[in-house]
Scaffold this active site. Structure first.
Site, PDB file in Angstrom:
ATOM      1  N   PHE A 111       8.344  -7.670  -0.027  1.00 45.35           N
ATOM      2  CA  PHE A 111       7.145  -8.282   0.556  1.00 45.35           C
ATOM      3  C   PHE A 111       5.866  -7.623   0.059  1.00 45.35           C
ATOM      4  O   PHE A 111       4.782  -8.229   0.109  1.00 45.35           O
ATOM      5  CB  PHE A 111       7.232  -8.239   2.081  1.00 45.35           C
ATOM      6  CG  PHE A 111       6.850  -6.939   2.711  1.00 45.35           C
ATOM      7  CD1 PHE A 111       5.585  -6.747   3.257  1.00 45.35           C
ATOM      8  CD2 PHE A 111       7.761  -5.886   2.793  1.00 45.35           C
ATOM      9  CE1 PHE A 111       5.237  -5.548   3.851  1.00 45.35           C
ATOM     10  CE2 PHE A 111       7.421  -4.683   3.393  1.00 45.35           C
ATOM     11  CZ  PHE A 111       6.161  -4.507   3.920  1.00 45.35           C
ATOM     12  N   LYS A 112       5.962  -6.404  -0.439  1.00 47.94           N
ATOM     13  CA  LYS A 112       4.763  -5.702  -0.913  1.00 47.94           C
ATOM     14  C   LYS A 112       4.079  -6.446  -2.063  1.00 47.94           C
ATOM     15  O   LYS A 112       2.887  -6.256  -2.316  1.00 47.94           O
ATOM     16  CB  LYS A 112       5.116  -4.286  -1.366  1.00 47.94           C
ATOM     17  CG  LYS A 112       5.905  -3.462  -0.344  1.00 47.94           C
ATOM     18  CD  LYS A 112       5.077  -3.035   0.830  1.00 47.94           C
ATOM     19  CE  LYS A 112       5.875  -2.293   1.879  1.00 47.94           C
ATOM     20  NZ  LYS A 112       6.115  -0.910   1.593  1.00 47.94           N
TER      21      LYS A 112
END
Length: 465
Positions: A111-112
């Site tokens: 998700f980063k």
């Protein structure tokens, strides 16, 4: 729009200044002086927008004219061009009114990428405009590092140094970072844990005298406001897909440093009807203990099968505390000073406010592997360890089954093959084609002692002229 420190003593900054500064000079974190608020009608009008078009609508008020519409749209388009799925953040149903939001479709499978692809292109734009060179220094428990490197490795105006805890990230996570051999990329394996890495980065931001003249540190950790801002978008995107804003939606979020779930809190404050935000933690459960028992005390760090959540000091929790204490910077300074002793206690009023929206749950490794196996057996869908914790937390803590529950899938299961194999007894998740040769790639990294002066000396020596 101006950005102010959670501790009240640092000067207010513009958007660009806040992005380049990261940690405030008083040790606090920057937050917007005021939040934009969208009406139900405005949010409803966004139904059917592409992810990129929705991101433009949500981010634009924070930029407040410092980027033209054309510049902002170009940065957003470049940020998500490398995502493998056209939906950018697709959803998969795993139970009755239960959905997994796949936030791992970016180039590093975590998700980063949502925030760091955006931040990388944003920094590119700002630094080129200012004809400025900077040093990016960050700490990672596994996923931030590879996403930051992916976002910054092409930028001529950035030297990037990422600290990870030596032998305490998964092999896939390490290789994703250390196999990027660009001349401006430096990986440091620190002989310590994530909190040691994070403390060293914070100390370096507080005293930057070790840097050459004319250089400054820029944060890529979630202390950087731009990262939080970019993550707000997928809460709106998921809710719109499930009937929002005409009905509320709940979210369960695997939580380590509190940045991802804080973005959900901001989405709620900005007008998105969110019924519940569930803090899902592993054995390093300081946030769960805080919400459930008002016990915000440090305990020895436990090394788990969900290593990205092996964190005891959640930096972004300070941003929530700032709101819970009515934006009183002096009160937050006092709390943070209290926490230096190893523990702090929230006021009854602050805790009651937090519990209006937040619930929490803790899972150990055994329970986590059980839920991976159970979901796979029932649906054929593979969860990574962090997402599994979020799914089980959602099932235990959801208030009702009428409200759609969205579990944030923070990483691809192939990043944690050992845990997945252990849970399913036979299934080894495959890396996507673009990463199939990962284990054959050459690595480059330096193992350093847990010593701030030694790390700062290494950084200073390796900055390009």
């Amino acid at each position: 729009m101006k950005f102010i420190s959670t501790r009240g003593q640092a000067p207010a900054l513009s958007f660009e200044e806040a992005v380049l500064t990261g940690l405030a000079s008083d040790g606090g974190l920057y937050v917007p002086e005021t939040l934009p608020h969208f009406s139900k009608e405005t949010i409803a009008s966004w139904a059917g927008l592409s992810y990129q078009a929705l991101a433009f609508e949500i981010i634009k008020p924070f930029v407040d004219g410092e980027l033209t519409d054309t510049e902002l749209k170009a940065i957003i388009d470049k940020a998500y061009a490398s995502f493998r799925h056209d939906a950018i953040a697709p959803m998969v149903q795993t139970g009755h009114n239960e959905w997994v939001l796949e936030l791992f479709q970016g180039p590093t499978l975590a998700f980063k990428d949502f925030a760091l692809q955006f931040l990388g292109h944003l920094l590119d734009h700002i630094l080129a405009k200012r004809n400025q060179k900077v040093v990016v220094m960050g700490a990672t428990s596994g996923d931030t590092g590879s996403a930051a490197i992916e976002g910054c490795s092409r930028c001529d105006n950035i030297d990037i140094f990422i600290l990870h805890p030596h032998e305490r990230v998964s092999e896939v996570q390490r290789k994703q970072m250390t196999s990027v051999l660009a001349p401006n990329v430096h990986n440091i394996a620190l002989k310590g844990n994530f909190d040691d890495c994070q403390n060293m980065v914070k100390a370096s931001f507080a005293n930057q005298s070790f840097l050459p003249e004319g250089r400054q540190l820029v944060a890529v950790n979630s202390i950087n406001w731009a990262r939080i801002m970019a993550q707000i978008v997928y809460y709106f995107y998921a809710a719109l897909a499930l009937g929002g804003p005409h009905r509320p939606v709940s979210f369960s979020v695997p939580t380590g440093n509190f940045g991802d779930i804080f973005a959900g809190y901001l989405a709620s404050k900005m007008g998105l009807p969110i019924e519940q935000l569930i803090i899902a933690t592993n054995a390093n459960d300081i946030l769960h203990r805080c919400i459930s028992d008002n016990d915000h005390s440090k305990k020895p760090l436990v090394h788990s099968l969900s290593p990205s959540m092996d964190i005891m000091v959640s930096s972004n929790f300070e941003r929530l505390l700032f709101d819970l204490y009515d934006r009183d910077g002096a009160a937050i300074s006092g709390l943070m000073e209290e926490f230096k002793s190893g523990a702090m206690t929230l006021s009854d009023a602050a805790l009651a406010k937090a519990r209006e929206l937040f619930s929490s749950h803790r899972l150990d490794d055994q329970a986590m592997t059980r839920i991976i196996g159970q979901v796979y057996e029932q649906t054929g869908y593979l969860l990574d360890p962090h997402t599994a914790i979020g799914v089980e937390a959602a099932r235990v803590k959801r208030k009702n089954t009428h409200t759609p529950m969205v579990c944030l899938a923070t990483a691809h299961p192939a990043k944690f093959p050992e845990a997945v194999k252990q849970a399913t007894r036979h299934v080894e998740p495959a890396l996507p084609p673009h990463m199939a040769d990962l284990f054959e790639r050459k690595e480059q990294y330096d193992v350093l002692e847990n010593d701030t002066a030694a790390v700062q000396q290494f950084v200073a020596k390796n900055i390009r002229a």
